[in-house]
Enzyme design. Structure first.
Site, PDB file in Angstrom:
ATOM      1  N   THR A 133      11.635 -11.844 -23.582  1.00 57.52           N
ATOM      2  CA  THR A 133      11.044 -13.172 -23.439  1.00 57.52           C
ATOM      3  C   THR A 133      10.183 -13.550 -24.645  1.00 57.52           C
ATOM      4  O   THR A 133       9.677 -12.669 -25.349  1.00 57.52           O
ATOM      5  CB  THR A 133      10.167 -13.199 -22.164  1.00 57.52           C
ATOM      6  N   ASP A 134       9.987 -14.858 -24.832  1.00 57.03           N
ATOM      7  CA  ASP A 134       9.066 -15.329 -25.877  1.00 57.03           C
ATOM      8  C   ASP A 134       7.619 -14.979 -25.541  1.00 57.03           C
ATOM      9  O   ASP A 134       6.744 -14.984 -26.407  1.00 57.03           O
ATOM     10  CB  ASP A 134       9.206 -16.849 -26.083  1.00 57.03           C
ATOM     11  N   GLU A 135       7.351 -14.665 -24.252  1.00 53.37           N
ATOM     12  CA  GLU A 135       5.958 -14.471 -23.825  1.00 53.37           C
ATOM     13  C   GLU A 135       5.322 -13.239 -24.461  1.00 53.37           C
ATOM     14  O   GLU A 135       4.099 -13.126 -24.491  1.00 53.37           O
ATOM     15  CB  GLU A 135       5.874 -14.374 -22.303  1.00 53.37           C
ATOM     16  N   TYR A 159       2.905  -9.552 -16.613  1.00 55.88           N
ATOM     17  CA  TYR A 159       4.360  -9.709 -16.797  1.00 55.88           C
ATOM     18  C   TYR A 159       4.737  -9.515 -18.265  1.00 55.88           C
ATOM     19  O   TYR A 159       5.597  -8.693 -18.596  1.00 55.88           O
ATOM     20  CB  TYR A 159       4.819 -11.095 -16.314  1.00 55.88           C
ATOM     21  N   LYS A 163       6.988  -6.566 -20.139  1.00 53.57           N
ATOM     22  CA  LYS A 163       8.207  -6.831 -20.932  1.00 53.57           C
ATOM     23  C   LYS A 163       8.020  -6.285 -22.352  1.00 53.57           C
ATOM     24  O   LYS A 163       8.957  -5.751 -22.963  1.00 53.57           O
ATOM     25  CB  LYS A 163       8.504  -8.332 -20.976  1.00 53.57           C
TER      26      LYS A 163
HETATM   27  P1  NAD Z   1      15.066 -13.387 -11.563  1.00 51.14           P
HETATM   28  O1  NAD Z   1      13.709 -13.030 -11.072  1.00 51.14           O
HETATM   29  O2  NAD Z   1      15.690 -14.648 -11.109  1.00 51.14           O
HETATM   30  O3  NAD Z   1      16.099 -12.215 -11.213  1.00 51.14           O
HETATM   31  C1  NAD Z   1      15.802 -10.856 -11.427  1.00 51.14           C
HETATM   32  C2  NAD Z   1      16.912 -10.047 -10.766  1.00 51.14           C
HETATM   33  O4  NAD Z   1      16.656  -8.660 -10.990  1.00 51.14           O
HETATM   34  C3  NAD Z   1      16.967 -10.241  -9.231  1.00 51.14           C
HETATM   35  O5  NAD Z   1      18.299 -10.459  -8.837  1.00 51.14           O
HETATM   36  C4  NAD Z   1      16.434  -8.918  -8.688  1.00 51.14           C
HETATM   37  O6  NAD Z   1      16.973  -8.589  -7.407  1.00 51.14           O
HETATM   38  C5  NAD Z   1      16.868  -7.948  -9.767  1.00 51.14           C
HETATM   39  N1  NAD Z   1      16.054  -6.723  -9.793  1.00 51.14           N
HETATM   40  C6  NAD Z   1      14.701  -6.639  -9.787  1.00 51.14           C
HETATM   41  N2  NAD Z   1      14.321  -5.339  -9.810  1.00 51.14           N
HETATM   42  C7  NAD Z   1      15.462  -4.602  -9.850  1.00 51.14           C
HETATM   43  C8  NAD Z   1      15.734  -3.218  -9.920  1.00 51.14           C
HETATM   44  N3  NAD Z   1      14.720  -2.318  -9.927  1.00 51.14           N
HETATM   45  N4  NAD Z   1      17.006  -2.796  -9.960  1.00 51.14           N
HETATM   46  C9  NAD Z   1      18.034  -3.701  -9.943  1.00 51.14           C
HETATM   47  N5  NAD Z   1      17.839  -5.028  -9.871  1.00 51.14           N
HETATM   48  C10 NAD Z   1      16.568  -5.480  -9.837  1.00 51.14           C
HETATM   49  O7  NAD Z   1      14.966 -13.315 -13.150  1.00 51.14           O
HETATM   50  P2  NAD Z   1      15.630 -14.251 -14.276  1.00 51.14           P
HETATM   51  O8  NAD Z   1      14.804 -15.449 -14.436  1.00 51.14           O
HETATM   52  O9  NAD Z   1      17.064 -14.345 -14.016  1.00 51.14           O
HETATM   53  O10 NAD Z   1      15.373 -13.333 -15.559  1.00 51.14           O
HETATM   54  C11 NAD Z   1      16.323 -12.366 -15.983  1.00 51.14           C
HETATM   55  C12 NAD Z   1      15.772 -11.645 -17.203  1.00 51.14           C
HETATM   56  O11 NAD Z   1      15.502 -12.601 -18.242  1.00 51.14           O
HETATM   57  C13 NAD Z   1      14.442 -10.919 -16.956  1.00 51.14           C
HETATM   58  O12 NAD Z   1      14.462  -9.715 -17.659  1.00 51.14           O
HETATM   59  C14 NAD Z   1      13.406 -11.862 -17.536  1.00 51.14           C
HETATM   60  O13 NAD Z   1      12.259 -11.160 -17.975  1.00 51.14           O
HETATM   61  C15 NAD Z   1      14.167 -12.477 -18.688  1.00 51.14           C
HETATM   62  N6  NAD Z   1      13.706 -13.817 -19.072  1.00 51.14           N
HETATM   63  C16 NAD Z   1      13.742 -14.838 -18.166  1.00 51.14           C
HETATM   64  C17 NAD Z   1      13.373 -16.128 -18.571  1.00 51.14           C
HETATM   65  C18 NAD Z   1      13.406 -17.295 -17.628  1.00 51.14           C
HETATM   66  O14 NAD Z   1      13.016 -18.403 -18.043  1.00 51.14           O
HETATM   67  N7  NAD Z   1      13.862 -17.152 -16.410  1.00 51.14           N
HETATM   68  C19 NAD Z   1      12.942 -16.345 -19.885  1.00 51.14           C
HETATM   69  C20 NAD Z   1      12.857 -15.242 -20.752  1.00 51.14           C
HETATM   70  C21 NAD Z   1      13.287 -13.995 -20.346  1.00 51.14           C
HETATM   71  O1  DAU Z   2       8.767 -18.215 -21.482  1.00 50.16           O
HETATM   72  C1  DAU Z   2       9.733 -17.441 -20.826  1.00 50.16           C
HETATM   73  C2  DAU Z   2       9.242 -17.126 -19.444  1.00 50.16           C
HETATM   74  O2  DAU Z   2       9.374 -18.337 -18.708  1.00 50.16           O
HETATM   75  C3  DAU Z   2       9.985 -15.997 -18.738  1.00 50.16           C
HETATM   76  O3  DAU Z   2       9.797 -14.803 -19.457  1.00 50.16           O
HETATM   77  C4  DAU Z   2       9.480 -15.831 -17.304  1.00 50.16           C
HETATM   78  O4  DAU Z   2      10.242 -14.859 -16.626  1.00 50.16           O
HETATM   79  C5  DAU Z   2       9.645 -17.168 -16.604  1.00 50.16           C
HETATM   80  O5  DAU Z   2       9.073 -17.083 -15.314  1.00 50.16           O
HETATM   81  C6  DAU Z   2       8.926 -18.271 -17.388  1.00 50.16           C
HETATM   82  O6  DAU Z   2       7.491 -18.075 -17.363  1.00 50.16           O
HETATM   83  P1  DAU Z   2       6.497 -19.314 -17.226  1.00 50.16           P
HETATM   84  O7  DAU Z   2       5.195 -18.823 -16.760  1.00 50.16           O
HETATM   85  O8  DAU Z   2       6.514 -20.149 -18.463  1.00 50.16           O
HETATM   86  O9  DAU Z   2       7.296 -20.144 -16.089  1.00 50.16           O
HETATM   87  P2  DAU Z   2       6.773 -20.952 -14.821  1.00 50.16           P
HETATM   88  O10 DAU Z   2       7.941 -21.731 -14.330  1.00 50.16           O
HETATM   89  O11 DAU Z   2       6.043 -20.094 -13.864  1.00 50.16           O
HETATM   90  O12 DAU Z   2       5.722 -21.972 -15.468  1.00 50.16           O
HETATM   91  C7  DAU Z   2       6.102 -22.883 -16.486  1.00 50.16           C
HETATM   92  C8  DAU Z   2       4.854 -23.669 -16.873  1.00 50.16           C
HETATM   93  O13 DAU Z   2       4.486 -24.504 -15.761  1.00 50.16           O
HETATM   94  C9  DAU Z   2       3.630 -22.798 -17.154  1.00 50.16           C
HETATM   95  O14 DAU Z   2       2.867 -23.402 -18.173  1.00 50.16           O
HETATM   96  C10 DAU Z   2       2.851 -22.824 -15.840  1.00 50.16           C
HETATM   97  C11 DAU Z   2       3.170 -24.196 -15.289  1.00 50.16           C
HETATM   98  N1  DAU Z   2       3.199 -24.317 -13.816  1.00 50.16           N
HETATM   99  C12 DAU Z   2       3.985 -23.449 -13.113  1.00 50.16           C
HETATM  100  C13 DAU Z   2       4.059 -23.516 -11.744  1.00 50.16           C
HETATM  101  C14 DAU Z   2       4.900 -22.545 -10.947  1.00 50.16           C
HETATM  102  C15 DAU Z   2       2.490 -25.326 -13.173  1.00 50.16           C
HETATM  103  O15 DAU Z   2       1.810 -26.136 -13.817  1.00 50.16           O
HETATM  104  N2  DAU Z   2       2.578 -25.400 -11.820  1.00 50.16           N
HETATM  105  C16 DAU Z   2       3.306 -24.531 -11.063  1.00 50.16           C
HETATM  106  O16 DAU Z   2       3.302 -24.648  -9.810  1.00 50.16           O
END
Ligand code: NAD
Ligand code: DAU
Length: 358
Positions: A133-135, A159, A163
């Site tokens: 992730t960018d985080e 989180y 990562k």
């Molecule tokens: P998500 O939370 O929707 O899904 C995660 C999946 O992993 C789920 O299906 C869960 O059941 C499975 N899982 C969790 N623990 C497990 C384990 N111990 N063994 C096997 N499976 C397991 O997540 P996502 O948003 O699809 O993110 C996928 C990946 O991308 C993550 O590694 C996350 O850090 C990364 N990522 C996500 C975002 C985003 O915006 N969603 C951005 C940057 C990076």
């Molecule tokens: O940047 C990549 C990341 O993006 C991934 O690595 C994470 O897995 C993914 O969850 C996401 O993290 P964020 O914290 O950016 O996503 P979230 O949707 O929780 O929040 C997006 C922005 O919106 C953040 O600035 C917090 C804000 N927010 C979020 C929620 C849930 C609100 O203002 N209100 C809310 O209720």
């Protein structure tokens, strides 16, 4: 070549698996623990597809992972499995360390043992893609340049710290043991099948139910938004042409404040799901207590993936958000299913104590 996907019943994993089966003949083994974020319903359309095998299990189960690798002989592992929600990591960090750090470590161990058993040509071709992730780079100021693949790590939430730890382990397995890993950093994904704890699906669900749209702090935090299928295309390019040991940034080139995102989302809801009262959805916006250590801005430079692999995002935010809102409106049963029981408990934990602006 078979590929092993971890976390393929979650948001990005599901999109990756569905996309893969559309464009490739190569089989997928999909290992997922089915936490609250994993959902087998997502994979219903491929339930009878012989190219997809779902395995309900944990990446930490070394015997299971070893047997999947030995039995299926995958040419690559694409590692999505993780705990992913920043707010949940604040309320309960332990699960994040366990899954993201220990889980990734155990997966690396299993991958290394398997990779060492391969014939020379298969060893050269094998890849493990670590989806990060960018985080991990922490918060940027308004005038800072976007982070490059070489930027310093500065994670601020449990989180992002978990990562970051996983990324460092992945890197070390390349340098120490030669395991051909690649780490990708992507920005905020949005699109179908995202669990409604994250900003866009949460606001869509609340908006359609006439509930408040809770914006943390002043709503001026900036995120870059990447449509999920653009991310899947990028991962396929990395898998085919990325260099072992390399790191690639993946972004939508679309930085927006949270308020701008919600404003566009409300416009779409006003058009596609107008409120019975005829009132605009913007009236539901409510400023609530901020997230602790809420990073102000994330942004990634994507020159490397564009120049080396020729990848660019194809969706604009306007096109991506429209598709996304339509998908949630067309998939009410999916939303009803994921937003029952445990989900309501989470809303109590995360939002009750935020009521009213700071
Ligand atoms: P998500 O939370 O929707 O899904 C995660 C999946 O992993 C789920 O299906 C869960 O059941 C499975 N899982 C969790 N623990 C497990 C384990 N111990 N063994 C096997 N499976 C397991 O997540 P996502 O948003 O699809 O993110 C996928 C990946 O991308 C993550 O590694 C996350 O850090 C990364 N990522 C996500 C975002 C985003 O915006 N969603 C951005 C940057 C990076
Ligand atoms: O940047 C990549 C990341 O993006 C991934 O690595 C994470 O897995 C993914 O969850 C996401 O993290 P964020 O914290 O950016 O996503 P979230 O949707 O929780 O929040 C997006 C922005 O919106 C953040 O600035 C917090 C804000 N927010 C979020 C929620 C849930 C609100 O203002 N209100 C809310 O209720």
């Amino acid at each position: 070549m078979t590929i092993l996907v971890t976390g393929g019943a979650g948001f990005i994993g599901t999109n990756f698996v569905l996309d893969w089966l559309k464009v490739s003949d190569e089989p997928i083994v999909n290992l997922d623990k089915l936490t609250y974020a994993g959902n087998l319903q997502n994979l219903q359309s491929i339930a009878d597809n012989p190219k997809h095998e779902f395995v309900h299990g944990n990446i930490e189960d070394q015997a299971l992972v070893a047997s999947l690798l030995t039995d299926h002989r995958p040419g690559a592992i694409v590692h999505f499995a993780a705990e992913t929600h920043v707010d949940r990591s604040i309320h309960g960090p332990e699960e994040f360390v366990q899954t993201n750090v220990v889980g990734t470590f155990l997966l690396l161990e299993a991958a290394l043992e398997y990779w060492r058993s391969l014939a020379d040509t298969d060893r050269d071709e094998f890849r493990l893609i670590n989806v990060s992730t960018d985080e991990v780079f922490g918060s940027l100021g308004p005038d800072d340049s976007p982070c490059t693949e070489e930027s310093r790590y500065a994670p601020n939430s449990p989180y992002s710290a978990s990562k970051a730890a996983a990324d460092h382990l992945v890197r070390s397995y390349f340098h120490t043991y030669g395991l051909p890993v690649i780490t990708t950093h992507c920005t905020n994904n949005y699109g179908p099948y995202q669990f409604p704890e994250k900003l866009i699906p949460l606001m869509t669900l609340n908006g359609t139910q006439g509930k408040s749209l809770p914006i943390y702090g002043d709503g001026k935090n900036i995120r870059d938004w990447l449509y999920v299928t653009d991310h899947c295309t990028a991962l396929r390019s990395v898998l085919s042409n990325g260099k072992p040991g390399a790191v690639y940034n993946i972004a939508g080139n679309c930085e927006m404040t949270n308020l701008e995102v919600i404003d566009e989302l409300c416009t779409q809801l006003d058009e596609l799901a107008p409120d019975d009262s005829g009132e605009p959805h913007r009236r539901l916006i409510e400023f609530v207590k901020d997230r602790p250590a809420h990073d102000r801005r994330y942004a990634l430079a994507t020159d490397k993936i564009e120049q080396e692999l020729g990848w660019r995002p194809t969706e604009t935010f306007a096109s991506g958000i429209r598709k996304t809102v339509k998908w949630y409106l067309d998939n009410q049963a999916w939303l009803d299913d994921v937003s029952s029981g445990q989900y309501r408990q989470w809303l109590d934990i995360n939002y009750t104590q935020r009521a009213g602006a700071e």
